[in-house]
Design a protein around this motif. Sequence first.
Motif, PDB file in Angstrom:
ATOM      1  N   GLY A 134       0.799  -1.225   0.000  1.00 13.12           N
ATOM      2  CA  GLY A 134       0.000   0.000   0.000  1.00 13.12           C
ATOM      3  C   GLY A 134       0.830   1.272   0.000  1.00 13.12           C
ATOM      4  N   ALA A 135       1.917   1.278  -0.752  1.00 13.89           N
ATOM      5  CA  ALA A 135       2.822   2.430  -0.759  1.00 13.89           C
ATOM      6  C   ALA A 135       2.137   3.689  -1.293  1.00 13.89           C
ATOM      7  CB  ALA A 135       4.045   2.108  -1.615  1.00 13.89           C
ATOM      8  N   GLU A 136       2.676   4.817  -0.865  1.00 17.82           N
ATOM      9  CA  GLU A 136       2.249   6.108  -1.419  1.00 17.82           C
ATOM     10  C   GLU A 136       3.457   6.813  -1.992  1.00 17.82           C
ATOM     11  OE1 GLU A 136      -0.974   7.864   1.557  1.00 17.82           O
ATOM     12  OE2 GLU A 136       0.793   7.008   2.562  1.00 17.82           O
ATOM     13  N   LEU A 137       3.209   7.655  -2.989  1.00 15.90           N
ATOM     14  CA  LEU A 137       4.302   8.370  -3.637  1.00 15.90           C
ATOM     15  C   LEU A 137       4.140   9.866  -3.427  1.00 15.90           C
ATOM     16  CD1 LEU A 137       4.411   6.648  -7.162  1.00 15.90           C
ATOM     17  CD2 LEU A 137       5.487   5.914  -5.012  1.00 15.90           C
ATOM     18  N   GLU A 138       5.266  10.517  -3.210  1.00 17.96           N
ATOM     19  CA  GLU A 138       5.252  11.978  -3.188  1.00 17.96           C
ATOM     20  C   GLU A 138       5.718  12.478  -4.550  1.00 17.96           C
ATOM     21  OE1 GLU A 138       7.000  15.393  -0.242  1.00 17.96           O
ATOM     22  OE2 GLU A 138       8.446  14.126  -1.287  1.00 17.96           O
ATOM     23  N   LEU A 139       4.877  13.285  -5.186  1.00 18.58           N
ATOM     24  CA  LEU A 139       5.212  13.874  -6.483  1.00 18.58           C
ATOM     25  C   LEU A 139       5.409  15.368  -6.250  1.00 18.58           C
ATOM     26  CD1 LEU A 139       2.456  12.114  -8.653  1.00 18.58           C
ATOM     27  CD2 LEU A 139       4.668  11.213  -7.875  1.00 18.58           C
ATOM     28  N   THR A 140       6.526  15.868  -6.729  1.00 23.81           N
ATOM     29  CA  THR A 140       6.877  17.253  -6.385  1.00 23.81           C
ATOM     30  C   THR A 140       7.211  18.060  -7.636  1.00 23.81           C
ATOM     31  OG1 THR A 140       7.813  16.423  -4.329  1.00 23.81           O
ATOM     32  CG2 THR A 140       8.398  18.675  -4.935  1.00 23.81           C
ATOM     33  N   SER A 141       6.701  19.284  -7.647  1.00 20.54           N
ATOM     34  CA  SER A 141       7.076  20.221  -8.706  1.00 20.54           C
ATOM     35  C   SER A 141       7.216  21.591  -8.059  1.00 20.54           C
ATOM     36  CB  SER A 141       5.999  20.263  -9.788  1.00 20.54           C
ATOM     37  OG  SER A 141       4.832  20.872  -9.267  1.00 20.54           O
ATOM     38  N   ARG A 143       5.228  23.743  -8.295  1.00 21.00           N
ATOM     39  CA  ARG A 143       3.875  24.075  -7.847  1.00 21.00           C
ATOM     40  C   ARG A 143       3.583  23.534  -6.449  1.00 21.00           C
ATOM     41  NH1 ARG A 143       0.638  20.967 -11.049  1.00 21.00           N
ATOM     42  NH2 ARG A 143       2.403  19.808 -11.882  1.00 21.00           N
ATOM     43  N   GLY A 144       4.430  22.646  -5.961  1.00 16.28           N
ATOM     44  CA  GLY A 144       4.193  22.060  -4.645  1.00 16.28           C
ATOM     45  C   GLY A 144       4.298  20.553  -4.722  1.00 16.28           C
ATOM     46  N   SER A 145       3.970  19.896  -3.607  1.00 14.36           N
ATOM     47  CA  SER A 145       4.045  18.442  -3.665  1.00 14.36           C
ATOM     48  C   SER A 145       2.719  17.832  -3.246  1.00 14.36           C
ATOM     49  CB  SER A 145       5.193  17.919  -2.807  1.00 14.36           C
ATOM     50  OG  SER A 145       5.010  18.316  -1.483  1.00 14.36           O
ATOM     51  N   ARG A 146       2.525  16.598  -3.724  1.00 18.17           N
ATOM     52  CA  ARG A 146       1.286  15.894  -3.394  1.00 18.17           C
ATOM     53  C   ARG A 146       1.610  14.428  -3.146  1.00 18.17           C
ATOM     54  NH1 ARG A 146      -1.540  14.387  -9.144  1.00 18.17           N
ATOM     55  NH2 ARG A 146       0.342  14.423 -10.431  1.00 18.17           N
ATOM     56  N   TRP A 147       0.833  13.810  -2.243  1.00 18.42           N
ATOM     57  CA  TRP A 147       0.982  12.375  -2.011  1.00 18.42           C
ATOM     58  C   TRP A 147      -0.144  11.663  -2.743  1.00 18.42           C
ATOM     59  CZ3 TRP A 147       4.935   9.782   0.163  1.00 18.42           C
ATOM     60  CH2 TRP A 147       5.866  10.531   0.920  1.00 18.42           C
ATOM     61  N   VAL A 148       0.214  10.595  -3.482  1.00 15.27           N
ATOM     62  CA  VAL A 148      -0.808   9.799  -4.165  1.00 15.27           C
ATOM     63  C   VAL A 148      -0.603   8.333  -3.820  1.00 15.27           C
ATOM     64  CG1 VAL A 148      -0.969  11.435  -6.087  1.00 15.27           C
ATOM     65  CG2 VAL A 148       0.554   9.458  -6.280  1.00 15.27           C
ATOM     66  N   PRO A 149      -1.705   7.581  -3.731  1.00 12.03           N
ATOM     67  CA  PRO A 149      -1.534   6.137  -3.534  1.00 12.03           C
ATOM     68  C   PRO A 149      -0.818   5.553  -4.759  1.00 12.03           C
ATOM     69  CG  PRO A 149      -3.823   6.812  -3.220  1.00 12.03           C
ATOM     70  CD  PRO A 149      -3.113   7.977  -3.824  1.00 12.03           C
ATOM     71  N   TYR A 150       0.167   4.697  -4.497  1.00 16.10           N
ATOM     72  CA  TYR A 150       0.887   4.108  -5.633  1.00 16.10           C
ATOM     73  C   TYR A 150      -0.064   3.314  -6.521  1.00 16.10           C
ATOM     74  CZ  TYR A 150       4.187   1.390  -8.384  1.00 16.10           C
ATOM     75  OH  TYR A 150       4.844   0.812  -9.426  1.00 16.10           O
ATOM     76  N   ALA A 151      -1.094   2.737  -5.914  1.00 11.24           N
ATOM     77  CA  ALA A 151      -2.055   1.938  -6.686  1.00 11.24           C
ATOM     78  C   ALA A 151      -2.736   2.776  -7.782  1.00 11.24           C
ATOM     79  CB  ALA A 151      -3.095   1.316  -5.774  1.00 11.24           C
ATOM     80  N   ASP A 152      -2.751   4.097  -7.604  1.00 11.27           N
ATOM     81  CA  ASP A 152      -3.377   4.951  -8.620  1.00 11.27           C
ATOM     82  C   ASP A 152      -2.373   5.515  -9.622  1.00 11.27           C
ATOM     83  OD1 ASP A 152      -5.660   4.558  -7.198  1.00 11.27           O
ATOM     84  OD2 ASP A 152      -5.564   6.492  -6.137  1.00 11.27           O
ATOM     85  N   THR A 169       9.572  12.097  -5.572  1.00 11.03           N
ATOM     86  CA  THR A 169      10.601  12.472  -4.601  1.00 11.03           C
ATOM     87  C   THR A 169      10.720  11.493  -3.427  1.00 11.03           C
ATOM     88  OG1 THR A 169       8.947  14.065  -3.834  1.00 11.03           O
ATOM     89  CG2 THR A 169      10.815  14.927  -5.069  1.00 11.03           C
ATOM     90  N   ARG A 170       9.592  10.944  -2.980  1.00  5.38           N
ATOM     91  CA  ARG A 170       9.670  10.001  -1.851  1.00  5.38           C
ATOM     92  C   ARG A 170       8.642   8.879  -2.015  1.00  5.38           C
ATOM     93  NH1 ARG A 170       9.532  13.412   3.645  1.00  5.38           N
ATOM     94  NH2 ARG A 170       7.996  14.659   2.491  1.00  5.38           N
ATOM     95  N   ILE A 171       8.918   7.779  -1.349  1.00  8.84           N
ATOM     96  CA  ILE A 171       8.002   6.636  -1.324  1.00  8.84           C
ATOM     97  C   ILE A 171       7.751   6.337   0.147  1.00  8.84           C
ATOM     98  CG2 ILE A 171       7.721   4.174  -1.884  1.00  8.84           C
ATOM     99  CD1 ILE A 171      10.279   6.073  -3.846  1.00  8.84           C
ATOM    100  N   ARG A 172       6.465   6.224   0.513  1.00 12.76           N
ATOM    101  CA  ARG A 172       6.131   6.060   1.925  1.00 12.76           C
ATOM    102  C   ARG A 172       5.397   4.731   2.142  1.00 12.76           C
ATOM    103  NH1 ARG A 172       3.071  11.129   4.116  1.00 12.76           N
ATOM    104  NH2 ARG A 172       1.235  10.170   3.165  1.00 12.76           N
ATOM    105  N   LEU A 173       5.827   4.045   3.178  1.00 10.87           N
ATOM    106  CA  LEU A 173       5.182   2.776   3.539  1.00 10.87           C
ATOM    107  C   LEU A 173       4.671   2.889   4.963  1.00 10.87           C
ATOM    108  CD1 LEU A 173       8.043   0.398   2.319  1.00 10.87           C
ATOM    109  CD2 LEU A 173       5.859   0.756   1.157  1.00 10.87           C
ATOM    110  N   SER A 174       3.419   2.479   5.192  1.00 16.04           N
ATOM    111  CA  SER A 174       2.916   2.437   6.564  1.00 16.04           C
ATOM    112  C   SER A 174       3.418   1.171   7.226  1.00 16.04           C
ATOM    113  CB  SER A 174       1.374   2.418   6.563  1.00 16.04           C
ATOM    114  OG  SER A 174       0.898   3.644   6.093  1.00 16.04           O
TER     115      SER A 174
END
Lengths: 287, 738, 157
Positions: A134-141, A143-152, A169-174
């Motif tokens: 269930g990883a999430e990704l941080e996408l950064t520009s 314009r700012g950054s946003r976290w999205v579920p990797y599944a999407d 920029t980052r990958i987050r795991l709970s």
Amino acid sequence: MRGQPSLCEVLTPLNLAEALALLAAHPEARPLAGGTDLMVPFAAGRLPDRLFLNLWDLEELRGIVVTDGEVTLGALTLFREIAAHPLLQREFPNLVRSAMVTGALAIQSRGSLGGNIANGSPAADTPPSLLAYGAELELTSLRGSRWVPYADFHTGYKRSLLAPDELITRIRLSRMGEGGFHYFRKVGTRQAQAIAKVSLAAWARVADGRIQDLRLALGSVAPMPIRAKGTERILQGQAIRNLPLDAALAALQADISPIDDLRSSAAFRRKVAGNLLVDMLRGLAPT
Amino acid sequence: MNDYAHIGRSVLRREGRAKLTGAALFTDDLKIEGLLHGTTVRSRVPRGRIMGIHFEEGFPWEEFIIVTAQDIPGKNVVAHLIQEQPCLADGVINHAEEPILLLAHPDPERVQDARERVRVDVEPLPPVLSIEDSLRCDPVIWGEDNIFKTILITKGDPERARAKGHLQLEATYYTGAQEHVYIEPNAIIGEATPDGVLVRGSMQCPYYVHHALHELFQLPLDKVRAAQVETGGAFGGKEDYPSMLACHAALLSWKAGGRPVKIVYDREEDMACTTKRHPSRTRIRSAFAADGTLLSLDVEFLLDGGAYMTLSPVVLSRGALHASGPYRCPDLRIHARALATNTPPHGAFRGFGAPQSLFAIERHMDEAAHRLGLDPAELRRKNLLRTGDAMATGQIMRDEVDLIALMDRALAEIRYAEKRASYPVLNAGDEPVKRGVGFSVFMHGGGFTGSGETMLHSVAALEGTADGQVRVLAASTEMGQGANTVFTQVAAEALQAPLDLIVVATPDTGVVPNSGPTVASRTTQVVGKLIQDAALAMRKTLLDAGYLQDGDVAAAIRAYVAQHGTLRTESQYQKPDFVQWDDTTYRGDAYATYAWACYAADLRIDLVTYETQVADFVTVQEVGRVLNPTLAAGQIEGGVAQGIGWGLNEEVIWRQGSMANHQMSNYLIATAVDLPRIRVFFEERPYAYGPGGAKGIGELPMDGPAPALLNAVQHALQITPRQVPMTPEVLMDLVEGA
Amino acid sequence: MTTQKILLKLTVNGEARQALVHPMSRLLDVIREDFCLTGTKEGCGEGECGACSVILDGSLVNACLVPAIQAQGSTMRTVEGLAGVDLSPLQQAFLHHGGAQCGFCTPGMLVAGTYLLETDAVQDEDRAREGLSGNLCRCTGYVKIVDALLAAREGRP
């Protein structure tokens, strides 16, 4: 060597802010991490890009940070670093195993988790593990950054949510603690240095004899790495002594859409994906 | 007990140090002034007519050397057995990847760019892409019937004998193409002026290249020179193809006024364009008595030769001569044909036709055993050749080899009897991993087939130098197999000299006599013998001239050369007296001698993934005397690795007559974790006509693995696999279809 | 129309070296063409065969996959830097065991093997085989290469 280095330019930012500014100004620039994916088509003369954004020196994108609830990996975290990380070995063994079967040592020394994701290959080794966790990704520009579920994140073959001016920029795991069920298996004909023909990663939690949580993901059986959500639904909440195997296998066949290519056949991928599911469930519910 | 000073000892590889420090220079490592880089524009279709060649407008073509068929000064041909394969396609295209036009430029990046800017317009014609289409003559693409060569070997009356059989069995076996994957891709440097043509590069057979250049330029033989450079593996893949590359590089240099031109293939081009092992189809009809005695064999052996004849007739010949395996059979017929298809020509690859036909017969014997209710070992015990028996061509087996003992030793090493009994019990359980054990028994003829060696008239020479060294002069090349070291051992032994005295000269047709091509497991057995004889002659010369009283060979050579100016001895091939061969009837002694072997495999087959792992692999072989145990074992281990690859995973995927998976990431050779510790055992029975008693060894290990593996698969899964490679995909179909 | 070259500076086998190269030139080509160290080989150009293995800033890498600009300022070891006055223990073991046949994969094998020994990754035969799985050899079947690596680890010839 059929690539043409004399026609190529490389932008080398020294920090992330500079990188984002360069990318905003040159959205056509191809981000280049460790090069283990991109240099292959480049040398074969099959990479159309002429402008590259060299991320290799960006210290902000390195490092693995552990907190009570999460593990956050910089996008430039190398497979070798994942493989050697004690906490990841304990709590996210699928990710460690998939990093260890990504090429051999020399690939693991340069290949990065963010690069692996951005490259978008349906056959990549770490994405099924990331999906199963269930990883999430941080996408950064700029314009700012946003976290999205990797599944999407992946939206089709080599297509994703990433905007031209964004970087992963980052990958987050709970952290889910220890004691869950982890399964990863890659099928690649050869025992090392192979490109996956089918891979399956699963994470599950069993309580009171029932599957309480299950995430199941596969590689090389669709235009992108996928979660097998239909299969998950069939198995969710079921008693492990009485799993609806036939229904799960049928759902899996609906979840996947493999093709014939140079490495294998759709028929083989369908059959082996099913075999892997059975193998996984055999581990989950040992008789 | 070893009575020799050098023979039978693991003398260290002569060029080993250079190879370990990076000092060894391969073709692409040579620094050459004024070098141009060459490349090749190729056909994208398997068959067609060239309608026009277009050069992209606005591109500075004047910077490039451009060569087409019209620029060839002599004959547009790459000469092999016959003169039919064009050096550059002229008007017609006969296979995908056929070379059409050559380009050269000082900048390697520019020349690659330019290649993409040449467009060849081709009107496609219907191609022949399989053995079946070729047999149907649909359409005719070569001669009158698409057949390059037919061979018929008959003995007795197989039809009548078949009728008496308790078991009559018919089955068809298939083998796929195999890519050599020498780690060094093909590389050649050509320099051509009206005064002469010099080609240097990665090659097995400098005199083949010499011959091709001579025909291409129509220059006198002494105006043409071919020299080998350190060669990074070959395995047959650099037997005939370097002639093509040499012709190309030399033509570009010719057009460039003699500037040196280098052509180095990248892996994609090397895999897509160069030769591969011939695909085959073998139908066997056999008959056995109830006790397992083989009564009759009728073998139809077909090879896909590709678009031009090249070496296919000789590959076919070796395949046909090994088609009945190491068995007695009173009544047999072997009907062999090599067929034309519109794929790049298939060529030499370690084993040279024998692995294909031996695969078929060795699988067939296991199938027959199964049908007769006999253990495969029992069936072979009844039928294996014994000294004095007649082989397929009527050749009397002279080698004093106990094949049953050879087999029993291999079976004992792998614990065959125990596993044969225990694995079925184990396999009856739920575990997805199944176990199986199987083996093969086979032989490999050393040296050229039939009268080939006699017709070659091979010569090797030794030359003493003023400083007391001995130069070995032979055209046989070192390509990893250890020729330098073995030649050194043989020469030093015969001269009774220290190893350091011996220097093996670079195989350069301007310097060395023609000791024949480096093929056919003939280098040690045949050329080694010539070197031994030349060395004995040199020793006799020195003794007769009174220079060797104190045994100091170096001093004797120095003195002799000081006195006489030169010291050179030569030896020319003489066939052993007993060898009689008739090329028209295929009767007689097909080979002067054979190496014999039994290989056994223990497998782990995972029915989750259909992957097959070799858990243990045992090789027992009789190869005459082993001249260098380390090098010999290295040959066996490496050959077995290639054989396992051919049997399990190495699949050439064809699309429109072209290899589609022409990358190392898509054509998978074994890594260190894919192979077991291959175990090597030798039986040594000195062969009277080989140097120090040695026989040929190089190709033998390619023959046995594939049938041993598939026999073990039959044991593990009770299925009947009849094709290699038996990839997981193929195995899945067999298992799920069963 | 061609782009600007960069001045690439590296320490190669203990020696300061520099070359004017395009930033996307492959490190492999820089090593072979600009530094004239031809021991490092190209076998596939796609990171499969390991013939171009070098040790870059302490990591084992395929030089064919490293763009030159990413090697800026690095310290590199190639096969030419393995031997001192004598062959290294691993080179000696290769010679003794017959680990080199044609010699084309050998430089990469030795560099990878050296890396494995220095990172203590050769505890047993299985680990040795795993460690070498990025280096393809077509001649040997790997037996003698693995033997050489194990011997070198144990300080045997």
